[in-house]
Design a protein around this motif. Structure first.
Motif, PDB file in Angstrom:
ATOM      1  N   ARG A  58       0.720  -1.278  -0.025  1.00  0.00           N
ATOM      2  CA  ARG A  58       0.003   0.152   0.079  1.00  0.00           C
ATOM      3  C   ARG A  58       1.073   1.141  -0.040  1.00  0.00           C
ATOM      4  NH1 ARG A  58      -5.501   0.666   1.554  1.00  0.00           N
ATOM      5  NH2 ARG A  58      -5.581  -1.450   2.374  1.00  0.00           N
ATOM      6  N   ALA A  59       0.678   2.074  -0.830  1.00  0.00           N
ATOM      7  CA  ALA A  59       1.632   3.297  -1.179  1.00  0.00           C
ATOM      8  C   ALA A  59       1.080   4.239  -0.338  1.00  0.00           C
ATOM      9  CB  ALA A  59       1.626   3.698  -2.659  1.00  0.00           C
ATOM     10  N   ALA A  60       1.955   5.331  -0.084  1.00  0.00           N
ATOM     11  CA  ALA A  60       1.597   6.433   0.786  1.00  0.00           C
ATOM     12  C   ALA A  60       0.493   7.309   0.082  1.00  0.00           C
ATOM     13  CB  ALA A  60       2.824   7.382   0.849  1.00  0.00           C
ATOM     14  N   SER A  61       0.172   7.247  -0.967  1.00  0.00           N
ATOM     15  CA  SER A  61      -0.943   7.818  -1.645  1.00  0.00           C
ATOM     16  C   SER A  61      -2.005   7.169  -1.620  1.00  0.00           C
ATOM     17  CB  SER A  61      -0.525   7.783  -3.299  1.00  0.00           C
ATOM     18  OG  SER A  61      -0.267   6.675  -3.793  1.00  0.00           O
ATOM     19  N   GLY A  62      -2.112   5.944  -1.030  1.00  0.00           N
ATOM     20  CA  GLY A  62      -3.412   5.255  -1.001  1.00  0.00           C
ATOM     21  C   GLY A  62      -3.643   4.255  -1.890  1.00  0.00           C
ATOM     22  N   HIS A  63      -2.630   4.124  -3.128  1.00  0.00           N
ATOM     23  CA  HIS A  63      -2.855   3.265  -4.015  1.00  0.00           C
ATOM     24  C   HIS A  63      -2.483   1.761  -3.558  1.00  0.00           C
ATOM     25  CE1 HIS A  63      -3.673   6.825  -6.237  1.00  0.00           C
ATOM     26  NE2 HIS A  63      -2.420   7.367  -6.590  1.00  0.00           N
ATOM     27  N   TRP A  80      -6.363   1.864  -7.818  1.00  0.00           N
ATOM     28  CA  TRP A  80      -6.201   3.264  -7.317  1.00  0.00           C
ATOM     29  C   TRP A  80      -6.964   3.558  -6.117  1.00  0.00           C
ATOM     30  CZ3 TRP A  80      -2.515   3.945 -10.209  1.00  0.00           C
ATOM     31  CH2 TRP A  80      -2.223   3.789 -11.523  1.00  0.00           C
ATOM     32  N   LYS A  81      -6.624   4.583  -5.527  1.00  0.00           N
ATOM     33  CA  LYS A  81      -6.952   4.943  -4.163  1.00  0.00           C
ATOM     34  C   LYS A  81      -8.454   4.895  -3.949  1.00  0.00           C
ATOM     35  CE  LYS A  81      -6.678   8.861  -0.675  1.00  0.00           C
ATOM     36  NZ  LYS A  81      -6.226  10.178  -0.418  1.00  0.00           N
ATOM     37  N   GLN A  85     -10.281   2.495  -1.215  1.00  0.00           N
ATOM     38  CA  GLN A  85     -11.339   2.679   0.047  1.00  0.00           C
ATOM     39  C   GLN A  85     -12.586   2.156  -0.016  1.00  0.00           C
ATOM     40  OE1 GLN A  85     -11.481   7.162  -0.598  1.00  0.00           O
ATOM     41  NE2 GLN A  85      -9.647   7.446   0.519  1.00  0.00           N
TER      42      GLN A  85
END
Length: 496
Positions: A58-63, A80-81, A85
């Protein structure tokens, strides 16, 4: 030109040349990557893949970045984020899922990948595998340890309930509490199923735990996390790691009442007590008020019987002690006998004492003769004559005292602070204090001059005094010597 040269020229020349009728012009790498991207996206614009998650990140951007694999192939994937979610579970390596999305290429690395729009667990088996894996992880951290469990309060004054405000669960809990023992209930409304339910439940549990009770809302003594029954998918929000950690970290004793008797979630393991149903949670939370009142009445009766039994036993022991104690006549008999003996001795002693006094008086009366009294009176008169006062002694003592008094009076007169004023001097005062220097006078600013016949206020300034002093300031004439001698003589006559 030889045939060998012509063959070399047609196949191995150094410069590329376009020929007439050639329908395969050269493409750039970017053009070819773009053609491949469009071809793949057009052909595979909607696909569903079944595979095992591998290399999840899980990247810091939420992806989300991962790979889907089976026993023969591996396909990279990205989510994608926005889609991440909406996931109903937390992806982990080794979990088999079904991913829905489209294939595309990544020209930067000449790779193709799937852009995942929706991801679901591949059947109940995969869901159970994910559950067991998370359970083992949390158990290894000690979140389910028995020593972490807190005892439930016997009679909580306020109970916090984390559940849906519109379901039958809250009505069952309130109804059961009202039947058993009415108490204050704080309801924290949350979603108990679907997207965002786990976050709301965790936020509610942490919110109750963070309350300090100093505001208008009291801090709960007990928290109940409740939900009705359902499938494992319906109850999955209570298996989320965020909920389990919130329940384990709660500082208030907590009861988990999720599902029915056969339903088990990780929240049940982390809670201090598990209830098979929400109604059972209400029964665990409070005792039966009627039973408490009956118990109190029974204890009151037992206490009364114990008091009466103790009083009866004490009365019996007292009667036994009284029977063993001697009577007042027995106790006072020796003292009465002694009193009679002392009374008889007192009468005889007074008679003997009176006889002795009469004998002594007779002896002393014989010694009182008139000649002895006359001799005593003569000696007393002689002593009185020797003590008579003579006038010459008194006159000499008065003269000595007058001289000493005159000497002290003259000394007091010389110490009179107003005596120099009679010679024309003045005393300078400022604010009730004597001014003894120019600096003190300048600091005061205003002074009062005391003369023999009155006082004058004066201001201290920088102006120079005139060379000729006014006649009014001249010293008064000294009195004549004879007048002074006459005055002294009169004063001497006063004390002579």
């Amino acid at each position: 030109m030889s045939p060998e040269y012509d063959a070399y020229d047609s196949s191995g020349r150094l410069l590329a040349e376009e020929r007439a009728g050639d329908n395969a012009p050269p493409l750039s790498v970017s053009e070819l990557s773009g053609l491949l991207k469009r071809t793949v996206e057009d052909r595979f614009g909607h696909v569903r893949l079944r595979g095992e998650i591998s290399g999840f990140k899980r990247a810091a951007s939420g992806h989300l970045y991962l790979a889907l694999k089976d026993e023969n192939a591996v396909l990279d994937g990205v989510m994608w984020k926005g889609g991440a979610q909406r996931l109903a579970f937390s992806p982990q390596d080794g979990v088999e899922v079904i991913a829905t999305g489209k294939l595309t290429t990544y020209p930067g690395r000449s790779k193709y990948q799937i852009v995942i729009e929706k991801m679901e667990l591949a059947g109940e088996g995969a869901l159970m595998a994910l559950l067991e894996k998370l359970k083992a992880k949390l158990a290894g951290e000690g979140l389910f340890a028995a020593e972490r469990k807190k005892p439930l309060p016997f009679l909580p004054r306020t109970i916090g309930v984390v559940t849906s405000p519109t379901g039958a669960v809250i009505r069952d809990i309130l109804h059961r509490l009202a039947d058993r023992c009415p108490t204050n209930v704080l309801v924290w409304p949350v979603l108990v199923q679907g997207q965002g339910a786990a976050e709301q439940v965790a936020r509610a549990v942490r919110g109750f735990s963070a309350m300090d009770g100093s505001g208008p809302v009291p801090r709960p003594d007990l928290v109940i996390v409740a939900r009705g029954g359902g499938s494992i998918e319906d109850l999955w929000s209570f298996n989320e790691e965020i909920v389990v950690r919130a329940v384990a970290d709660c500082t208030i004793p907590i009861i988990s009442a999720v599902g029915h008797e056969t339903d088990t979630t990780l929240c049940d393991y982390a809670a201090d007590r598990r209830a098979p149903t929400p109604t059972a949670a209400a029964e665990m939370a409070v005792p039966v008020r009627a039973e408490l009142l009956a118990g109190l009445a029974e204890m009151g009766l037992r206490a009364g019987r114990a008091v009466r039994r103790g009083a009866g036993q004490a009365r019996e022991r007292l009667d036994m002690q009284v029977r063993l104690m001697p009577t007042p006549d027995t106790l006072l008999a020796p003292q009465r006998q002694k009193l009679d003996q002392l009374s008889d001795g007192l009468v005889s002693g007074l008679r003997h004492r009176l006889a002795d006094a009469r004998a002594h008086l007779g002896q002393a009366g014989g010694a009182l003769r008139p000649a002895l009294l006359q001799q005593y009176v003569v000696r007393a008169g002689e002593r009185l004559d020797r003590l008579q006062l003579r006038p010459d002694y008194l006159q000499r003592a008065l003269s000595e005292r007058a001289v000493a008094f005159d000497r002290v009076s003259r000394h007091f007169a010389s110490l009179d602070p107003d005596r120099p004023l009679q010679k024309g001097y003045a005393r300078v005062m400022a604010q009730g204090r004597l001014v003894q220097s120019v600096t003190a006078a300048q600091a005061a600013g205003a002074v009062t001059l005391h003369f023999k016949d009155g006082t004058v206020n004066a201001a201290i300034g920088d102006a120079q005094l005139e060379s000729q002093a006014p006649a009014a300031l001249s010293s008064p004439p000294r009195p004549a010597r004879k007048a002074r001698e006459a005055g002294d003589k009169q004063q001497q006559d006063l004390f002579s």
